[in-house]
Design an enzyme around this catalytic site. Structure first.
Site, PDB file in Angstrom:
ATOM      1  N   GLY A  18     -13.453  25.302  -0.902  1.00 60.19           N
ATOM      2  CA  GLY A  18     -12.056  24.900  -0.962  1.00 60.19           C
ATOM      3  C   GLY A  18     -11.949  23.567  -1.685  1.00 60.19           C
ATOM      4  O   GLY A  18     -12.951  22.886  -1.919  1.00 60.19           O
ATOM      5  N   ALA A  19     -10.740  23.167  -2.025  1.00 58.94           N
ATOM      6  CA  ALA A  19     -10.552  21.888  -2.728  1.00 58.94           C
ATOM      7  C   ALA A  19      -9.300  21.172  -2.251  1.00 58.94           C
ATOM      8  O   ALA A  19      -8.726  20.356  -2.967  1.00 58.94           O
ATOM      9  CB  ALA A  19     -10.484  22.124  -4.238  1.00 58.94           C
ATOM     10  N   GLY A  20      -8.885  21.483  -1.023  1.00 61.55           N
ATOM     11  CA  GLY A  20      -7.679  20.862  -0.468  1.00 61.55           C
ATOM     12  C   GLY A  20      -7.959  19.494   0.131  1.00 61.55           C
ATOM     13  O   GLY A  20      -9.056  18.935   0.011  1.00 61.55           O
ATOM     14  N   GLU A  21      -6.948  18.968   0.818  1.00 62.68           N
ATOM     15  CA  GLU A  21      -7.006  17.608   1.359  1.00 62.68           C
ATOM     16  C   GLU A  21      -8.126  17.443   2.381  1.00 62.68           C
ATOM     17  O   GLU A  21      -8.857  16.444   2.369  1.00 62.68           O
ATOM     18  CB  GLU A  21      -5.655  17.259   1.991  1.00 62.68           C
ATOM     19  CG  GLU A  21      -5.569  15.845   2.510  1.00 62.68           C
ATOM     20  CD  GLU A  21      -4.201  15.535   3.096  1.00 62.68           C
ATOM     21  OE1 GLU A  21      -4.119  14.639   3.949  1.00 62.68           O
ATOM     22  OE2 GLU A  21      -3.219  16.201   2.701  1.00 62.68           O
ATOM     23  N   THR A  22      -8.288  18.420   3.289  1.00 64.62           N
ATOM     24  CA  THR A  22      -9.312  18.303   4.333  1.00 64.62           C
ATOM     25  C   THR A  22     -10.706  18.321   3.729  1.00 64.62           C
ATOM     26  O   THR A  22     -11.585  17.545   4.133  1.00 64.62           O
ATOM     27  CB  THR A  22      -9.165  19.445   5.355  1.00 64.62           C
ATOM     28  OG1 THR A  22      -7.850  19.410   5.910  1.00 64.62           O
ATOM     29  CG2 THR A  22     -10.175  19.294   6.480  1.00 64.62           C
ATOM     30  N   SER A  27      -1.949   1.213  11.542  1.00 60.83           N
ATOM     31  CA  SER A  27      -2.157   2.204  10.488  1.00 60.83           C
ATOM     32  C   SER A  27      -1.788   3.605  10.954  1.00 60.83           C
ATOM     33  O   SER A  27      -1.696   3.872  12.156  1.00 60.83           O
ATOM     34  CB  SER A  27      -3.619   2.201  10.037  1.00 60.83           C
ATOM     35  OG  SER A  27      -3.966   0.960   9.462  1.00 60.83           O
ATOM     36  N   THR A  39       0.861  -1.174   0.000  1.00 62.29           N
ATOM     37  CA  THR A  39       0.000   0.000   0.000  1.00 62.29           C
ATOM     38  C   THR A  39       0.910   1.241   0.000  1.00 62.29           C
ATOM     39  O   THR A  39       2.127   1.124   0.007  1.00 62.29           O
ATOM     40  CB  THR A  39      -0.911   0.030   1.232  1.00 62.29           C
ATOM     41  OG1 THR A  39      -0.134   0.360   2.397  1.00 62.29           O
ATOM     42  CG2 THR A  39      -1.596  -1.315   1.460  1.00 62.29           C
ATOM     43  N   CYS A  40       0.291   2.420   0.032  1.00 68.56           N
ATOM     44  CA  CYS A  40       1.111   3.634   0.064  1.00 68.56           C
ATOM     45  C   CYS A  40       1.887   3.754   1.371  1.00 68.56           C
ATOM     46  O   CYS A  40       2.904   4.446   1.429  1.00 68.56           O
ATOM     47  CB  CYS A  40       0.226   4.862  -0.136  1.00 68.56           C
ATOM     48  SG  CYS A  40      -1.077   5.039   1.099  1.00 68.56           S
TER      49      CYS A  40
END
Length: 424
Positions: free
Chosen positions: A188-192, A108, A49-50
């Site tokens: 907004g369009a960020g990670e959060t 994790s 996985t990543c």
């Protein structure tokens, strides 16, 4: 057959090392095939996985760490010394315990996250399709899935919010019991914001609107969740549609003021709005929180929810470890029983060989005309002598050498004391 896991994860290796040692879906089948060809592994499953790359093996060879490490470097074209310090190795019971923890989300980056179980199942499925998972790993991974299911059922490992986005969605679900009838406006369009969109989508939100200064980014995010995109300049006209507002931009000034929200509430006929301002500095003027029918939360308000969620998950993790330890003991007992099965098979095969030889001799004697009673008596005598000869020799030798443990084991195995105590 020893079990071993060799790997690295987000705790032991930086991302530039992890990404160089990952196995994508396009190479995983070839990797499994070459692994068994070029190493002493008899069974193998690769979990990639990543955040982790792990090789699970069953092998009759104890010294397998070096061959696995060399194969990993060779497959990816990296010298082993460049990543060896980041590797961990677990064997036998520790390997079982590690896999159980991984599948339950205890290892994790986000404690208790559920996605890893699906990734473990996919890794097992691939190995089965390629024929690289055998009896030992097959049993181990099937037990792993059962353990993970029990942990999810019997503990609260995945139910408490441990991120601001998760906390925001959890509060929204408390305010609006049925999210399928609600519209969420994400600013907004960020990670959060993307994480909030993902949680909302997973919980069946009715509609998603994404507003961003760059409309192209808004379109890319909205498309993932069947939503639609608008520019920030269109915010005021779409705000009345929003039951839930989550905002996280990099704007130095608020993007939503009290007046804009007041006008939206009038158009909504004062149906309540749940608003979450995750940005620092704030996107929503603090005065908005004074309006009736508005539930406004800031990142500081949600941090308390996140902290409480983390405490809840840590407590659940302690319960999960107890469950895992119990199932580790059960699995290792099964592994140990395999040695007994092999021993019993060998012992029976030897006894059957003695039987067949004695039977053949008896059949020849009968064919030669010897009285059946005499043949039967001789058969019983030969069988008894041959079956008891080797054990009797070993017990006599143990007595001479004072090997009391072996004598006690024989007594327990053949239950000789039990027979004497019962009067026979």
């Amino acid at each position: 057959m020893p079990l071993i896991v060799l790997g690295l994860n987000h705790k032991t290796a930086p991302v530039d090392i992890r990404e160089r040692l990952t196995f994508g879906p396009d190479v995983i089948v070839a990797a499994l095939r070459t692994l068994l060809e070029q190493s002493p592994a008899d069974e193998a499953i690769i979990l990639s996985t990543c955040n982790r790359t792990e090789i699970y093996c069953a092998t009759d060879t104890r010294d397998i760490e070096t061959p696995l490490r060399n194969w990993l470097g060779s497959f990816h074209g990296i010298e082993p010394q460049l990543f060896a310090q980041h590797l961990y190795v677990h064997k036998d019971r520790e390997a079982v315990q590690h896999l159980y923890k991984v599948a339950c989300g205890l290892d994790s980056m986000v404690l208790g996250e559920p996605q890893i179980l699906g990734q473990v199942k996919a890794a097992f499925k691939t190995a089965c399709e390629v024929g690289r998972s055998g009896r030992l790993l097959g049993r181990l991974f099937q037990c792993t899935f059962a353990v993970a299911k029990q942990v999810r059922t019997d503990t609260a490992i995945g139910s408490s919010p441990v991120s601001v986005a998760f906390a925001a969605v959890s509060l929204a679900r408390q305010i609006f019991s049925d999210l399928s009838k609600q519209t969420a406006l994400l600013i907004g369009a960020g990670e959060t914001v993307e994480l909030a969109a993902r949680h909302l989508h997973q919980h069946g939100i009715g509609r998603i609107i994404v507003a961003n200064r760059t409309v192209e980014r808004a379109h890319r995010l909205a498309a993932q969740f069947d939503g639609y995109a608008i520019a920030l300049t269109e915010l005021a006209s779409h705000l009345p549609e929003a039951d839930i507002v989550v905002s996280s931009t990099a704007s130095p000034l608020p993007v939503l003021g009290k007046g804009t929200v007041e006008r939206a509430l009038k158009q909504r006929r004062h149906r309540p709005m749940f608003m979450v301002d995750i940005a620092v500095p704030r996107d929503i003027e603090p005065e908005v929180g004074q309006l009736r029918d508005v539930y406004l939360y800031t990142v500081d308000d949600l941090q308390g929810v996140v902290d409480e969620g983390m405490r809840s998950r840590n407590h659940a993790a302690e319960q999960a470890v107890e469950i895992i330890d119990l199932h580790c003991d059960e699995f290792m007992a099964w592994v140990r029983s395999l040695d007994a099965v092999s021993l019993i098979q060998d012992y029976r095969a030897r006894a059957e060989c003695i039987r067949d030889e004695a039977y053949s001799r008896a059949a020849r004697q009968l064919a030669a005309g010897k009285p059946p009673q005499e043949v039967m008596r001789h058969l019983a005598h030969v069988l008894t002598n041959k079956l008891l000869h080797e054990p009797s020799v070993r017990l006599r030798q143990a007595g001479r050498e004072g090997q009391s443990e072996l004598l006690d084991a024989a007594n327990e195995l053949f239950q000789l004391s039990q027979g004497q105590d019962s009067g026979h």
